[in-house]
Design a protein around this motif. Structure first.
Motif, mmCIF file in Angstrom:
data_model
loop_
_atom_site.group_PDB
_atom_site.id
_atom_site.type_symbol
_atom_site.label_atom_id
_atom_site.label_comp_id
_atom_site.label_asym_id
_atom_site.label_seq_id
_atom_site.Cartn_x
_atom_site.Cartn_y
_atom_site.Cartn_z
ATOM 1 N N ALA A 125 0.831 -1.203 0.000
ATOM 2 C CA ALA A 125 0.000 0.000 0.000
ATOM 3 C C ALA A 125 0.868 1.256 0.000
ATOM 4 C CB ALA A 125 -0.933 -0.011 1.202
ATOM 5 N N ASN A 126 1.923 1.273 0.801
ATOM 6 C CA ASN A 126 2.803 2.442 0.849
ATOM 7 C C ASN A 126 3.418 2.743 -0.513
ATOM 8 O OD1 ASN A 126 2.391 2.937 3.576
ATOM 9 N ND2 ASN A 126 4.233 1.862 4.239
ATOM 10 N N ILE A 127 3.843 1.699 -1.215
ATOM 11 C CA ILE A 127 4.419 1.884 -2.547
ATOM 12 C C ILE A 127 3.381 2.505 -3.484
ATOM 13 C CG2 ILE A 127 5.390 0.697 -4.552
ATOM 14 C CD1 ILE A 127 6.528 -1.391 -2.574
ATOM 15 N N ALA A 128 2.165 1.966 -3.452
ATOM 16 C CA ALA A 128 1.110 2.496 -4.324
ATOM 17 C C ALA A 128 0.789 3.950 -3.987
ATOM 18 C CB ALA A 128 -0.141 1.629 -4.194
ATOM 19 N N ILE A 129 0.677 4.256 -2.711
ATOM 20 C CA ILE A 129 0.324 5.615 -2.283
ATOM 21 C C ILE A 129 1.399 6.616 -2.698
ATOM 22 C CG2 ILE A 129 0.025 7.071 -0.222
ATOM 23 C CD1 ILE A 129 -1.290 4.542 1.084
ATOM 24 N N GLU A 130 2.656 6.197 -2.691
ATOM 25 C CA GLU A 130 3.751 7.102 -3.012
ATOM 26 C C GLU A 130 3.982 7.245 -4.503
ATOM 27 O OE1 GLU A 130 8.337 7.324 -1.476
ATOM 28 O OE2 GLU A 130 6.722 7.120 -0.024
ATOM 29 N N ARG A 131 3.768 6.194 -5.269
ATOM 30 C CA ARG A 131 4.143 6.213 -6.682
ATOM 31 C C ARG A 131 3.000 6.564 -7.634
ATOM 32 N NH1 ARG A 131 9.104 3.325 -8.519
ATOM 33 N NH2 ARG A 131 10.392 3.067 -6.657
ATOM 34 N N ILE A 132 1.763 6.200 -7.280
ATOM 35 C CA ILE A 132 0.652 6.465 -8.199
ATOM 36 C C ILE A 132 0.470 7.960 -8.478
ATOM 37 C CG2 ILE A 132 -1.874 6.329 -8.426
ATOM 38 C CD1 ILE A 132 -1.717 3.539 -7.210
ATOM 39 N N PRO A 133 0.632 8.862 -7.489
ATOM 40 C CA PRO A 133 0.483 10.286 -7.800
ATOM 41 C C PRO A 133 1.452 10.809 -8.854
ATOM 42 C CG PRO A 133 0.337 9.954 -5.440
ATOM 43 C CD PRO A 133 0.785 8.646 -6.041
ATOM 44 N N LEU A 134 2.528 10.091 -9.149
ATOM 45 C CA LEU A 134 3.510 10.524 -10.130
ATOM 46 C C LEU A 134 3.167 10.073 -11.542
ATOM 47 C CD1 LEU A 134 6.746 9.692 -8.074
ATOM 48 C CD2 LEU A 134 5.443 11.842 -8.137
ATOM 49 N N ILE A 135 2.111 9.263 -11.686
ATOM 50 C CA ILE A 135 1.740 8.717 -12.993
ATOM 51 C C ILE A 135 0.848 9.703 -13.740
ATOM 52 C CG2 ILE A 135 0.526 6.845 -14.178
ATOM 53 C CD1 ILE A 135 1.299 5.014 -11.871
ATOM 54 N N ASN A 136 1.128 9.898 -15.011
ATOM 55 C CA ASN A 136 0.301 10.749 -15.872
ATOM 56 C C ASN A 136 -0.914 9.942 -16.308
ATOM 57 O OD1 ASN A 136 -0.699 12.739 -17.540
ATOM 58 N ND2 ASN A 136 0.772 12.347 -19.191
ATOM 59 N N ASP A 166 1.349 -0.437 20.752
ATOM 60 C CA ASP A 166 2.364 0.330 20.026
ATOM 61 C C ASP A 166 3.002 -0.559 18.959
ATOM 62 O OD1 ASP A 166 1.766 2.120 22.037
ATOM 63 O OD2 ASP A 166 3.716 1.986 23.029
ATOM 64 N N VAL A 167 3.009 -0.086 17.719
ATOM 65 C CA VAL A 167 3.622 -0.834 16.617
ATOM 66 C C VAL A 167 4.377 0.154 15.729
ATOM 67 C CG1 VAL A 167 1.913 -2.703 16.573
ATOM 68 C CG2 VAL A 167 1.535 -0.642 15.190
ATOM 69 N N PRO A 168 5.373 -0.318 14.984
ATOM 70 C CA PRO A 168 6.072 0.582 14.062
ATOM 71 C C PRO A 168 5.087 1.187 13.055
ATOM 72 C CG PRO A 168 7.319 -1.429 14.343
ATOM 73 C CD PRO A 168 6.003 -1.660 15.014
ATOM 74 N N LEU A 169 5.149 2.487 12.882
ATOM 75 C CA LEU A 169 4.283 3.187 11.936
ATOM 76 C C LEU A 169 5.105 3.514 10.701
ATOM 77 C CD1 LEU A 169 1.551 4.459 11.264
ATOM 78 C CD2 LEU A 169 2.333 6.547 12.432
ATOM 79 N N LEU A 170 4.884 2.784 9.633
ATOM 80 C CA LEU A 170 5.622 2.931 8.382
ATOM 81 C C LEU A 170 4.660 3.448 7.326
ATOM 82 C CD1 LEU A 170 7.419 -0.550 8.499
ATOM 83 C CD2 LEU A 170 8.163 1.608 9.530
ATOM 84 N N THR A 171 4.949 4.612 6.764
ATOM 85 C CA THR A 171 4.040 5.208 5.787
ATOM 86 C C THR A 171 4.746 5.585 4.490
ATOM 87 O OG1 THR A 171 4.394 7.419 6.732
ATOM 88 C CG2 THR A 171 2.531 6.128 7.592
ATOM 89 N N LYS A 172 6.010 5.238 4.358
ATOM 90 C CA LYS A 172 6.771 5.558 3.162
ATOM 91 C C LYS A 172 7.275 4.276 2.507
ATOM 92 C CE LYS A 172 6.548 10.026 3.851
ATOM 93 N NZ LYS A 172 5.743 10.892 2.951
ATOM 94 N N GLU A 173 7.564 4.372 1.203
ATOM 95 C CA GLU A 173 8.104 3.215 0.486
ATOM 96 C C GLU A 173 9.444 2.788 1.066
ATOM 97 O OE1 GLU A 173 9.758 2.059 -3.971
ATOM 98 O OE2 GLU A 173 8.399 3.771 -3.724
ATOM 99 N N VAL A 174 10.281 3.746 1.392
ATOM 100 C CA VAL A 174 11.597 3.460 1.963
ATOM 101 C C VAL A 174 11.604 3.945 3.407
ATOM 102 C CG1 VAL A 174 14.070 3.859 1.824
ATOM 103 C CG2 VAL A 174 12.708 3.697 -0.279
ATOM 104 N N GLU A 175 11.793 3.043 4.332
ATOM 105 C CA GLU A 175 11.814 3.365 5.761
ATOM 106 C C GLU A 175 13.077 2.773 6.380
ATOM 107 O OE1 GLU A 175 9.734 5.103 7.583
ATOM 108 O OE2 GLU A 175 7.739 5.092 6.689
#
Length: 494
Positions: A125-136, A166-175
């Motif tokens: 999901a993080n990969i999709a959220i970060e990369r899809i906005p860059l697609i024309n 408490d759990v690790p919160l990862l929201t970016k493609e690269v963490e």
């Protein structure tokens, strides 16, 4: 709403070559000669659709190996065993025995599977959220796809924060490779942010084009449950009422209709996960998992194949129902009619996911797992209304669910009477009991007992000699994850 999304070759390749995850038979049959890489993926509209479809795929079974999808079995089995709902009847599974007896520790493999599958889904999901906005591509579709991925990420973090705190919160493609745990309150903030963004999703999709996809109603319904869990009752009631007022959902008149295959993606389904039938859509290896795990092997005399009865209801659960409560006869099987037309009585087993008419041989069931359905929203609204000192509204909405329980398929019986204006404390007891009877084997019970602080009082009534402790309001962080990442601390007393 079933996960029968078009799963293109590109999406399969995403899983196989980008994420390096073992694939199921369907994926192995794909032509792998033109494998893609991260560098040349996420370029087209088709790539964006495939990327989000890949996130959905992690909700079901994702391989023929030991690792299965989020809702394949470990999630709902754990919620049932670690409560007053189920007992483990599967030989040679000490991890499940431990969950049922509250003796599990950090080495429990079932908890490890839950942790890993939720985080794998979050990663995609993080990969999709970060990369899809860059697609024309079409901007409306682009926004919708990102919001679908946010819905799924929010749902996964809601699972994790309730189970582990408490759990690790990862929201970016690269963490960072070794993240520390994030405070539960901050994780909940992210859950609310993701689901709030997903409220902009469509109310519905054109027929045949969107089964299984998240909707605005699904986002609002899960948000209502988040707020209920957090005891923010005014917001829980408000979100539940938005779902009710949307007029997108209704109860089936007959409780038996909820679990018929013809009701998949029907009027009561707000968000469900399919394990279904193929035909060009997502088709996974472990169809019929509910029936294998829940139906008794003795039913093989009726033509059922591979049923094992691995998880069985507590007798205390079965005895909770009025004898004519429609949910009792739909949820449980207590007798076997063999080929010689004789009848044998058996202890209760769970049969609710078996549509005997559509699938006489239950080993091949294509039924769905209901993540949230409309009855849940009605009971959330009732509970939140009671907590806000509105007993009249609380009674009105819990009685909608109870009225259906009186219907035997033909007429309404004199059973399961309406509640009047109960005191707040009496209503807490009533709605917790109602949820128990309504949502058997739907992955709800541990969460309900944990959020209401009733594990220690209710579990021993169903499992004599088993008494949860304060530590059991969370599960331990899996030791395997801590061995890899020394920054992960452990929950208290584990």
């Amino acid at each position: 709403m079933n996960c029968y999304l078009n799963y293109t070759r590109t999406a399969a390749l995403l899983l196989l070559t980008v994420l390096m995850v073992p694939s199921c038979k369907k994926f192995l049959e794909e032509d792998l000669k033109s494998q893609v890489s991260v560098g040349n993926f996420y370029k087209t509209e088709a790539d964006a659709i495939a990327a989000v479809n890949a996130v959905y795929a992690y909700l079901n079974s994702t391989s023929t190996g030991s690792t299965a999808g989020v809702y394949h079995s470990s999630f709902w089995v754990t919620a049932g065993l670690a409560s007053d709902e189920m007992l483990n009847n599967q030989l040679g599974t000490p991890d499940l025995d431990q969950l049922s007896s509250f003796t599990n520790g950090p080495q429990n493999k079932t908890l490890l599977e839950i942790w890993q599958m939720n985080y794998k889904t979050i990663t995609v999901a993080n990969i999709a959220i970060e990369r899809i906005p860059l697609i024309n591509m079409d901007p409306t579709l682009r926004t919708r796809l990102v919001n679908e991925a946010k819905f799924l990420r929010g749902l996964m973090y809601f699972n994790l924060v309730r189970l582990f705190g408490d759990v690790p919160l990862l929201t970016k493609e690269v963490e960072t490779l070794k993240p520390s745990r994030t405070a539960a309150a901050t994780v909940y903030d992210q859950v609310i942010a993701d689901l709030s963004a997903a409220e902009a999703l469509p109310l519905s999709y054109p027929a045949g084009n969107g089964k299984g996809r998240a909707t605005s109603g699904a986002a609002k319904a899960i948000l209502a449950k988040v707020y209920l869990t957090r005891k923010v009752y005014d917001k829980a009631a408000a979100k539940a009422l938005e779902v009710i007022n949307s007029k997108q959902y209704q109860l089936w008149d007959d409780y038996a209709d909820v679990f018929k295959l013809s009701s998949r993606n029907g009027k009561e389904a707000i968000f469900s996960v399919g394990f279904g039938d193929g035909g060009g859509a997502i088709s996974f290896w472990e169809v019929g998992q509910f029936n294998v795990r829940l139906l008794p092997a003795a039913l093989s005399e009726e033509g059922v194949e591979n049923a094992q009865g691995w998880q069985i209801p507590t007798l205390n659960l079965y005895s909770t129902y009025d004898i004519d409560d429609r949910r009792r006869s739909v949820t449980f099987v207590t007798e076997i009619h063999n080929k010689n037309s004789t009848t044998s009585q058996i202890r209760p087993y769970i049969q609710k996911y078996w549509d005997r008419v559509a699938e006489p041989k239950a080993n091949g069931s294509a039924n769905d797992f209901p993540v949230i359905r409309y009855a849940d929203v009605l009971l959330i609204y009732a509970e939140a209304s009671s907590e806000q000192n509105d007993p009249g509204t609380a009674a009105q909405y819990i009685n909608m669910v109870r009225k259906r329980a009186r219907f035997n398929g033909t007429v309404y019986l004199n059973t399961v009477p309406d509640y009047g204006n109960l005191s707040k404390e009496a209503f807490r007891t009533a709605v917790l009991k109602e949820r128990r009877m309504e949502f058997v084997a739907e992955g709800q019970r541990w969460f309900d007992l944990a959020r209401t602080g009733t594990l220690e009082t209710l579990v021993p009534l169903a499992k004599p000699g088993v008494t949860p402790k304060a530590k059991n309001y969370l599960f331990p962080i899996p030791q395997q994850e801590r061995d890899i990442n020394e920054n992960l601390t452990q929950n208290l007393d584990f």
